[in-house]
Design an enzyme around this catalytic site. Structure first.
Site, PDB file in Angstrom:
ATOM      1  N   ASN A  13      37.320 -93.471  31.826  1.00  0.00           N
ATOM      2  CA  ASN A  13      38.986 -92.890  32.265  1.00  0.00           C
ATOM      3  C   ASN A  13      38.795 -93.017  33.714  1.00  0.00           C
ATOM      4  O   ASN A  13      38.237 -92.710  34.346  1.00  0.00           O
ATOM      5  CB  ASN A  13      39.817 -92.011  31.525  1.00  0.00           C
ATOM      6  CG  ASN A  13      40.491 -90.895  32.156  1.00  0.00           C
ATOM      7  OD1 ASN A  13      41.615 -91.964  33.352  1.00  0.00           O
ATOM      8  ND2 ASN A  13      40.809 -89.665  32.085  1.00  0.00           N
ATOM      9  N   TRP A  14      39.234 -94.232  34.409  1.00  0.00           N
ATOM     10  CA  TRP A  14      38.998 -94.275  35.974  1.00  0.00           C
ATOM     11  C   TRP A  14      39.813 -93.283  36.688  1.00  0.00           C
ATOM     12  O   TRP A  14      39.768 -93.118  37.927  1.00  0.00           O
ATOM     13  CB  TRP A  14      39.354 -95.271  36.968  1.00  0.00           C
ATOM     14  CG  TRP A  14      38.346 -96.699  36.086  1.00  0.00           C
ATOM     15  CD1 TRP A  14      36.838 -95.927  35.162  1.00  0.00           C
ATOM     16  CD2 TRP A  14      38.128 -98.196  36.251  1.00  0.00           C
ATOM     17  NE1 TRP A  14      36.665 -97.895  35.412  1.00  0.00           N
ATOM     18  CE2 TRP A  14      37.199 -98.470  36.311  1.00  0.00           C
ATOM     19  CE3 TRP A  14      39.141 -99.235  37.175  1.00  0.00           C
ATOM     20  CZ2 TRP A  14      37.498 -99.828  36.287  1.00  0.00           C
ATOM     21  CZ3 TRP A  14      39.667-100.150  37.432  1.00  0.00           C
ATOM     22  CH2 TRP A  14      37.973-100.890  36.375  1.00  0.00           C
ATOM     23  N   LYS A  15      40.602 -92.438  36.154  1.00  0.00           N
ATOM     24  CA  LYS A  15      41.795 -91.206  36.579  1.00  0.00           C
ATOM     25  C   LYS A  15      42.017 -92.404  37.984  1.00  0.00           C
ATOM     26  O   LYS A  15      42.676 -93.358  38.339  1.00  0.00           O
ATOM     27  CB  LYS A  15      40.858 -89.955  37.248  1.00  0.00           C
ATOM     28  CG  LYS A  15      40.266 -89.467  35.870  1.00  0.00           C
ATOM     29  CD  LYS A  15      39.498 -88.389  35.837  1.00  0.00           C
ATOM     30  CE  LYS A  15      38.818 -87.388  34.802  1.00  0.00           C
ATOM     31  NZ  LYS A  15      38.633 -86.446  34.642  1.00  0.00           N
ATOM     32  N   HIS A  99      45.732 -85.273  28.520  1.00  0.00           N
ATOM     33  CA  HIS A  99      44.438 -85.512  29.606  1.00  0.00           C
ATOM     34  C   HIS A  99      44.715 -84.304  29.780  1.00  0.00           C
ATOM     35  O   HIS A  99      46.196 -83.658  30.350  1.00  0.00           O
ATOM     36  CB  HIS A  99      44.269 -86.472  30.456  1.00  0.00           C
ATOM     37  CG  HIS A  99      43.031 -86.477  30.873  1.00  0.00           C
ATOM     38  ND1 HIS A  99      42.992 -85.195  32.080  1.00  0.00           N
ATOM     39  CD2 HIS A  99      41.712 -86.962  30.860  1.00  0.00           C
ATOM     40  CE1 HIS A  99      41.506 -85.168  32.221  1.00  0.00           C
ATOM     41  NE2 HIS A  99      40.951 -86.383  31.147  1.00  0.00           N
ATOM     42  N   GLU A 101      44.533 -82.860  32.728  1.00  0.00           N
ATOM     43  CA  GLU A 101      44.421 -82.812  34.146  1.00  0.00           C
ATOM     44  C   GLU A 101      46.531 -82.849  34.026  1.00  0.00           C
ATOM     45  O   GLU A 101      46.985 -82.849  34.657  1.00  0.00           O
ATOM     46  CB  GLU A 101      44.135 -83.634  34.806  1.00  0.00           C
ATOM     47  CG  GLU A 101      42.458 -84.019  35.138  1.00  0.00           C
ATOM     48  CD  GLU A 101      41.701 -84.874  34.792  1.00  0.00           C
ATOM     49  OE1 GLU A 101      42.336 -86.252  35.652  1.00  0.00           O
ATOM     50  OE2 GLU A 101      40.419 -84.865  35.618  1.00  0.00           O
ATOM     51  N   GLU A 171      37.758 -83.026  24.423  1.00  0.00           N
ATOM     52  CA  GLU A 171      37.583 -82.493  26.527  1.00  0.00           C
ATOM     53  C   GLU A 171      37.388 -81.632  26.618  1.00  0.00           C
ATOM     54  O   GLU A 171      38.880 -81.038  27.074  1.00  0.00           O
ATOM     55  CB  GLU A 171      38.073 -83.906  26.935  1.00  0.00           C
ATOM     56  CG  GLU A 171      38.064 -85.194  26.768  1.00  0.00           C
ATOM     57  CD  GLU A 171      38.800 -86.373  28.006  1.00  0.00           C
ATOM     58  OE1 GLU A 171      37.681 -86.331  27.907  1.00  0.00           O
ATOM     59  OE2 GLU A 171      39.492 -85.636  28.521  1.00  0.00           O
ATOM     60  N   GLY A 177      34.378 -82.533  34.955  1.00  0.00           N
ATOM     61  CA  GLY A 177      34.118 -82.484  36.041  1.00  0.00           C
ATOM     62  C   GLY A 177      33.693 -81.887  37.154  1.00  0.00           C
ATOM     63  O   GLY A 177      32.924 -82.193  38.369  1.00  0.00           O
ATOM     64  N   SER A 217      32.091 -84.778  31.638  1.00  0.00           N
ATOM     65  CA  SER A 217      30.552 -84.546  32.356  1.00  0.00           C
ATOM     66  C   SER A 217      29.624 -85.740  31.598  1.00  0.00           C
ATOM     67  O   SER A 217      28.770 -85.236  31.759  1.00  0.00           O
ATOM     68  CB  SER A 217      30.155 -83.184  32.278  1.00  0.00           C
ATOM     69  OG  SER A 217      30.446 -82.979  33.700  1.00  0.00           O
ATOM     70  N   GLY A 238      34.514 -90.321  32.505  1.00  0.00           N
ATOM     71  CA  GLY A 238      35.014 -90.275  34.404  1.00  0.00           C
ATOM     72  C   GLY A 238      34.810 -90.976  35.171  1.00  0.00           C
ATOM     73  O   GLY A 238      34.485 -92.498  34.642  1.00  0.00           O
TER      74      GLY A 238
HETATM   75  P1  13P Z   1      34.534 -86.752  33.259  1.00  0.00           P
HETATM   76  O1  13P Z   1      33.511 -87.795  33.142  1.00  0.00           O
HETATM   77  O2  13P Z   1      34.284 -87.151  35.292  1.00  0.00           O
HETATM   78  O3  13P Z   1      33.877 -85.237  33.866  1.00  0.00           O
HETATM   79  O4  13P Z   1      36.007 -86.872  33.566  1.00  0.00           O
HETATM   80  C1  13P Z   1      35.941 -86.755  31.651  1.00  0.00           C
HETATM   81  C2  13P Z   1      37.281 -86.931  31.446  1.00  0.00           C
HETATM   82  O5  13P Z   1      38.363 -86.262  32.266  1.00  0.00           O
HETATM   83  C3  13P Z   1      37.261 -88.463  31.318  1.00  0.00           C
HETATM   84  O6  13P Z   1      38.796 -88.051  31.023  1.00  0.00           O
END
Ligand code: 13P
Length: 257
Positions: A13-15, A99, A101, A171, A177, A217, A238
Site C-alpha cells: 500500500n503505497w499510500k 483502511h 487512515e 491492521e 507506521g 510495520s 506500507g
Molecule cells: P506500515 O507498513 O507503514 O506500518 O503501514 C501498514 C499499512 O497501513 C498498510 O496498509
C-alpha cells in the site's frame, strides 16, 4: 487450521507516495525482483494518478495493480471520487477498502466501508478489506469484540460467492507506521478471531479458505515470523513496499509458507 487451503498474498500500500514516473520505475523493479516467486500473489496498491503508469509497467509481469479506495455510486455528482468502473477500465484488479487512515482522517465508517465493498465486488473488482482495533481498544481488552463486529458490519450483505474475491487485512491501528508490530502471537490470535467471525457468517469451510493478511510495520526483518503463523496468510505493507528490495524480501519470506 488449514493454511494450505489459502493463497498467500503480499500487497503493498503505497499510500500518498510516488509520482507517476517514480511509480513506473518502482513497479518495474518490483516485478524484476519478484519474477518467478509464485508462492504468493504480489499486488501493489498505488495512488489513483499512478494507475496508468503502474498498469503499463506491470504488463506481462507477476505484479497486479490495486487502487486504495473506490466510491460506492456508479457515477454522478461526487467531486473527487472514483468509481469501480473507472478503475476496471484503467486495468485495476484490486482495491483497498476501509483502511484505518480513511476511517481516521476521512470519516469512513463501517457503513461506508460496507457500501464501497459491495459496489466494488458487484463491478468485478477484488477487495482488500482493512480492519483492526485502536490502541485503547487493545489496552482495554476489547480487540476481539471490535474486529468481530467490524468483520460482520463491513461484510453485511456480501454473498458467499463474492467472498472468493475478498481478502481481509487485519491492521491494528497502533501498529501502522509506528514501528510497533503486533507480536506474531497477537497477529495470529486476532486473525483467528476474524476467521471465527467469518465462520459464524459463512460457515467454517469458507472461513478456512479466506486469505487474511496482517499489516502494521511488517518489514523484511519481521515478515518471516509473522507469515509463519497459521492464521496469517500474507501481508499488507506500507513503508517497506516503497523500497522494491525490501518488499521483495517479504515476497521471498512468503514463499516458504
Ligand atoms: P506500515 O507498513 O507503514 O506500518 O503501514 C501498514 C499499512 O497501513 C498498510 O496498509
Amino acid at each position: 487450521m488449514k493454511k494450505e487451503l489459502r493463497r498467500a498474498v503480499i500487497a503493498g500500500n503505497w499510500k500518498m507516495n510516488m509520482t507517476p514516473s517514480e511509480a513506473s520505475a518502482a513497479v518495474e523493479k518490483t516485478a524484476e525482483l519478484t519474477a518467478g516467486k509464485d508462492g504468493c500473489d504480489v499486488i501493489l496498491c498505488v495512488p489513483f494518478i499512478d494507475i496508468p503508469a503502474a498498469v503499463e509497467a506491470a504488463k506481462g509481469t507477476n505484479v497486479k495493480i490495486g487502487a486504495q479506495n473506490v466510491h460506492f455510486e456508479e457515477k454522478g455528482a461526487y467531486t473527487g471520487e472514483i468509481s469501480a468502473k473507472m478503475l476496471l477500465e484503467a486495468g485495476v484488479e484490486y482495491v483497498i477498502i476501509g483502511h484505518s487512515e480513511r476511517r481516521q482522517y476521512f470519516g469512513e465508517t463501517d457503513t461506508t466501508v460496507n457500501l464501497r465493498t459491495k459496489a466494488a465486488l458487484a463491478a468485478g473488482l477484488k477487495v482488500i478489506l482493512c480492519l483492526g482495533e485502536v490502541k485503547d481498544e487493545r489496552v482495554n481488552g476489547i480487540t476481539n469484540e471490535i474486529v468481530s463486529m467490524q468483520t460482520k458490519l463491513d461484510l453485511l450483505g456480501v454473498s458467499a460467492e463474492d467472498m472468493k474475491n475478498v481478502i481481509i487485512a487485519y491492521e491494528p491501528v497502533w501498529a501502522i507506521g509506528t514501528g510497533l508490530t503486533a507480536t506474531p502471537e497477537q497477529a495470529d490470535e486476532t486473525c483467528g478471531v476474524i476467521r471465527a467471525a467469518l465462520a459464524e457468517i459463512y460457515g467454517k469451510e469458507l472461513a478456512e479458505a479466506t486469505t487474511i493478511q496482517y499489516g502494521g510495520s511488517m518489514n523484511n526483518a519481521n515478515a518471516a515470523e509473522l507469515l509463519a503463523k497459521v492464521n496469517v496468510d500474507g501481508g499488507l505493507i506500507g513503508g517497506a513496499s516503497l523500497v522494491p528490495e525490501k518488499f521483495d524480501e517479504i515476497v521471498t519470506a512468503a514463499q516458504a509458507d
